[in-house]
Design a protein around this motif. Structure first.
Motif, PDB file in Angstrom:
ATOM      1  N   LYS A 147       0.991  -0.856  -0.229  1.00  9.17           N
ATOM      2  CA  LYS A 147      -0.326  -0.125  -0.120  1.00  9.17           C
ATOM      3  C   LYS A 147       0.376   1.171   0.038  1.00  9.17           C
ATOM      4  O   LYS A 147       1.732   1.266   1.043  1.00  9.17           O
ATOM      5  CB  LYS A 147      -0.884   0.341   1.125  1.00  9.17           C
ATOM      6  N   TYR A 149       1.594   5.336   1.389  1.00 13.09           N
ATOM      7  CA  TYR A 149       0.473   5.360   2.206  1.00 13.09           C
ATOM      8  C   TYR A 149       0.629   7.271   1.193  1.00 13.09           C
ATOM      9  O   TYR A 149       0.182   7.953   1.978  1.00 13.09           O
ATOM     10  CB  TYR A 149       1.612   5.291   3.507  1.00 13.09           C
ATOM     11  N   THR A 167       5.574   3.388   1.557  1.00 16.53           N
ATOM     12  CA  THR A 167       5.085   2.547   1.312  1.00 16.53           C
ATOM     13  C   THR A 167       4.590   1.605   2.640  1.00 16.53           C
ATOM     14  O   THR A 167       5.379   2.046   3.754  1.00 16.53           O
ATOM     15  CB  THR A 167       5.608   0.964   0.602  1.00 16.53           C
ATOM     16  N   GLU A 168       4.245   0.398   2.643  1.00 19.74           N
ATOM     17  CA  GLU A 168       4.141  -0.418   3.978  1.00 19.74           C
ATOM     18  C   GLU A 168       4.894  -1.370   3.540  1.00 19.74           C
ATOM     19  O   GLU A 168       5.095  -2.185   5.213  1.00 19.74           O
ATOM     20  CB  GLU A 168       2.556  -1.288   4.012  1.00 19.74           C
ATOM     21  N   ASP A 191      10.044  -0.913   9.378  1.00 20.70           N
ATOM     22  CA  ASP A 191       9.135  -1.665   9.561  1.00 20.70           C
ATOM     23  C   ASP A 191       8.248  -0.490   8.326  1.00 20.70           C
ATOM     24  O   ASP A 191       9.235   0.631   7.715  1.00 20.70           O
ATOM     25  CB  ASP A 191       7.577  -0.769  11.059  1.00 20.70           C
ATOM     26  N   GLY A 192       7.241  -0.033   7.878  1.00 23.39           N
ATOM     27  CA  GLY A 192       6.237   0.712   7.028  1.00 23.39           C
ATOM     28  C   GLY A 192       7.020   1.798   7.089  1.00 23.39           C
ATOM     29  O   GLY A 192       7.129   2.847   8.108  1.00 23.39           O
ATOM     30  N   MET A 194       5.743   6.371   6.427  1.00 17.06           N
ATOM     31  CA  MET A 194       4.023   6.503   6.713  1.00 17.06           C
ATOM     32  C   MET A 194       4.086   7.880   5.665  1.00 17.06           C
ATOM     33  O   MET A 194       2.590   8.066   5.236  1.00 17.06           O
ATOM     34  CB  MET A 194       3.326   6.089   8.030  1.00 17.06           C
ATOM     35  N   CYS A 211       6.955   3.664  10.836  1.00 18.80           N
ATOM     36  CA  CYS A 211       6.024   3.178  12.131  1.00 18.80           C
ATOM     37  C   CYS A 211       6.958   2.481  13.078  1.00 18.80           C
ATOM     38  O   CYS A 211       6.476   2.476  14.109  1.00 18.80           O
ATOM     39  CB  CYS A 211       5.568   2.002  10.846  1.00 18.80           C
TER      40      CYS A 211
END
Length: 433
Positions: A147, A149, A167-168, A191-192, A194, A211
């Motif tokens: 995804k 963000y 992205t994620e 981590d993703g 954002m 994240c």
């Protein structure tokens, strides 16, 4: 107002100071506009807003229903109440029914910084699309690993046309419009990602917030990030670490004081070995010990660089923080509650004297240097996702989960202020009781 104009005419007030005073006065009087209304075509939460950087006229929006729209902020398409209320319908829009439309929510929509002929959208369908404004057709597609963000393009870029995508996935990817392929893959987050933001002082520097609570600085001309912001590193120095046991026995302190020389020698001898161990765990561009620093204790949901490029504002779990480029300024804004499930979009005025931050159903304007709330805007029925400031007209645009795009404009007008000054001057007299 007349006194300020006379001071400007006589040269007592410099032109820049006069312009800044007028803009500050207009910004401080922002209120919900009752004469301009955007007719939103979106059927979902509006996640992104941006005014074009060339004319300051066209507003681009992206929403959760997979649609994107363009509005003309200066020319109304219709009017109501005998012309008192201007209706601004979208110039055009693309949605799921379009042959090249996104299938899922549009999380980010940004203008091509050179002109208004292109714009970029990122979606939860793992795609980034580059659109031709004249034909309303997608000209370039980028397939992402998850995804999308947030997307961003540098307003200063003269040597590249790169789209930074968060992205994620743990990696940040730079998409090249000219070649239609990925030019860089930036690894470092755990981590993703954002939020992404380009520097306003260099076309090669990129800021990313993940994240994992980390904010990383990247120079895309070399491998690895060159800086990781640490909330414990401040302008006043490094905060002392918190000890697990606050009480220390006098016996241990006496032993330490008696064997001080031995400890110093031992430290000097072990330091090179520690440095060698650190070099073995070297991350591209950063030592792994420094690479674990965090700027927030939770997800970094928003980043905003000031126009002069000297400060970076970040939003995280339940707070917004001001960072000087390199260390924490210890300036925490009085936010209250912030969204943590999705990215938010902050805005600043030109000075920058005010910072506009979405805080659930309201938008708060904070003093840039004090962190205190100076203005509060209430008008949305659901959570606010985005703030966009139009420096051309000193207007603020906000949008949220209620599918509406609201306009906050300066109250009154310059002519009205002049008339008030004239009335005040007429009321004055030299009589005495």
């Amino acid at each position: 107002m007349w006194q300020a104009i006379q001071a400007r005419e006589t040269g007592r007030t410099p032109c820049n100071s006069f312009a800044n005073q007028l803009k500050s006065r207009r910004i401080s009087s922002l209120q919900l506009c009752n004469r301009k209304d955007f007719v939103s075509p979106h059927r979902g939460a509006v996640n992104s807003l941006q005014v074009d950087l060339t004319e300051g006229r066209y507003l681009l929006s992206g929403a959760s229903d997979g649609s994107a729209a363009v509005f003309d902020t200066q020319r109304a398409t219709d009017s109501e109440a005998s012309g008192l209320i201007e209706k601004h319908k979208c110039v055009f829009s693309v949605d799921k029914g379009h042959e090249h439309g996104h299938r899922f929510a549009v999380s980010s929509a940004v203008w091509y910084p050179i002109d208004t002929g292109l714009f970029v959208t990122g979606s939860f369908d793992h795609l980034i699309k580059v659109w031709d404004t004249n034909t309303a057709q997608a000209v370039v597609d980028f397939k992402m690993p998850g995804k999308v963000y947030r997307t961003a393009m540098s307003s200063l870029a003269m040597s590249h046309t790169l789209i930074a995508a968060g992205t994620e996935d743990v990696q940040v990817r730079l998409c090249d419009i000219a070649s239609g392929a990925f030019s860089h893959t930036l690894s470092g987050h755990r981590d993703g990602v954002m939020s992404v933001e380009w520097s306003t002082s260099s076309e090669w520097v990129l800021y990313t917030g993940g994240c994992d609570g980390a904010i990383r600085f990247w120079d895309i001309r070399r491998a690895g990030c060159f800086r990781v912001l640490d909330q414990s590193v401040t302008q006043l120095g490094v905060r002392p670490p918190i000890l697990k046991h606050s009480a220390v026995s006098t016996k241990v302190s006496a032993e330490k004081s008696s064997s001080g020389a031995k400890n110093r020698l031992k430290t000097l001898h072990t330091r090179p070995s520690v440095e060698k161990a650190r070099q073995k765990r070297l991350h591209p561009g950063m030592l792994s010990t420094l690479d674990r620093a965090t700027a927030h204790y939770g997800v970094v949901t928003g980043l905003k660089a000031t126009n002069d490029g000297m400060y970076l504002l970040s939003a995280g779990k339940n707070k917004a923080v001001g960072y000087s480029i390199g260390c924490n300024t210890l300036l925490n804004f009085e936010t209250g509650r912030l969204q943590t499930s999705k990215a938010i979009q902050m805005a600043t005025s030109d000075d920058p004297a005010l910072v506009f931050v979405p805080c659930m159903k309201t938008v708060k304007a904070f003093g840039m240097w004090s962190g205190r709330t100076t203005l509060m805007f209430r008008g949305h029925y659901e959570s606010v996702n985005t703030c966009c400031f139009n420096s051309t007209d000193q207007e603020l645009y906000t949008s949220g989960a209620d599918r509406q795009i609201l306009v906050w404009s300066p109250g009154g007008s310059v002519e009205g202020e002049m008339d008030q000054d004239e009335e005040a001057a007429e009321d004055k007299d030299n009589w005495s009781d």
